[in-house]
Design a protein around this motif. Structure first.
Motif, short mmCIF file in Angstrom:
data_model
loop_
_atom_site.label_atom_id
_atom_site.label_comp_id
_atom_site.label_asym_id
_atom_site.label_seq_id
_atom_site.Cartn_x
_atom_site.Cartn_y
_atom_site.Cartn_z
N ALA A 22 -3.94 -6.75 -8.73
CA ALA A 22 -3.54 -6.70 -7.32
C ALA A 22 -4.73 -7.04 -6.42
N PHE A 23 -5.89 -6.49 -6.73
CA PHE A 23 -7.08 -6.79 -5.92
C PHE A 23 -7.50 -8.25 -6.08
N MET A 33 -7.44 -5.25 1.38
CA MET A 33 -6.56 -4.29 0.74
C MET A 33 -7.34 -3.06 0.31
N TYR A 34 -6.66 -1.91 0.36
CA TYR A 34 -7.27 -0.63 -0.01
C TYR A 34 -6.36 0.10 -0.99
N PHE A 65 -1.09 1.04 -2.19
CA PHE A 65 -2.02 0.11 -1.57
C PHE A 65 -1.71 0.01 -0.08
N ALA A 66 -2.74 -0.22 0.71
CA ALA A 66 -2.59 -0.51 2.13
C ALA A 66 -3.25 -1.86 2.37
N ILE A 67 -2.51 -2.74 3.05
CA ILE A 67 -3.07 -4.05 3.40
C ILE A 67 -2.82 -4.30 4.88
N ALA A 75 3.91 -7.88 -1.70
CA ALA A 75 4.60 -7.02 -2.68
C ALA A 75 5.56 -7.83 -3.55
N ARG A 76 6.21 -8.81 -2.97
CA ARG A 76 7.12 -9.67 -3.76
C ARG A 76 6.36 -10.44 -4.82
N ASP A 77 5.16 -10.89 -4.47
CA ASP A 77 4.36 -11.68 -5.41
C ASP A 77 3.82 -10.79 -6.51
#
Length: 77
Positions: A22-23, A33-34, A65-67, A75-77
């Motif tokens: 994800a990162f 992103m966090y 996660f927070a973006i 999120a879809r990807d």
């Protein structure tokens, strides 16, 4: 003085392959992103419980996660 947070051996959230993926995707897209929420609390709590001699929690973490932008698309990807 800040207290150093220690995670239980082998349970650091950033060691998880899905978190790393994800990162990597966020970096590739230039998205800030966090990693937040329960997984951080649980890892810290697990270490605190283990230090007292009680059995550590096991099982997978629930990653949050927070973006800053395009959250649904990301999120879809």
């Amino acid at each position: 003085m800040k207290k150093q947070v220690r995670f239980i051996s082998g349970r650091h959230p950033l060691d998880d392959q899905s978190v790393q993926a994800a990162f990597a995707l966020a970096r590739e897209r230039g998205i800030e992103m966090y990693l937040v929420g329960g997984c951080i609390r649980d890892a810290i709590e697990t270490e605190a419980v283990a230090a007292k001699g009680a059995p550590a929690k096991s099982g997978p973490f629930d990653f949050d996660f927070a973006i800053k932008s395009n959250a649904l698309e990301f999120a879809r990807d």
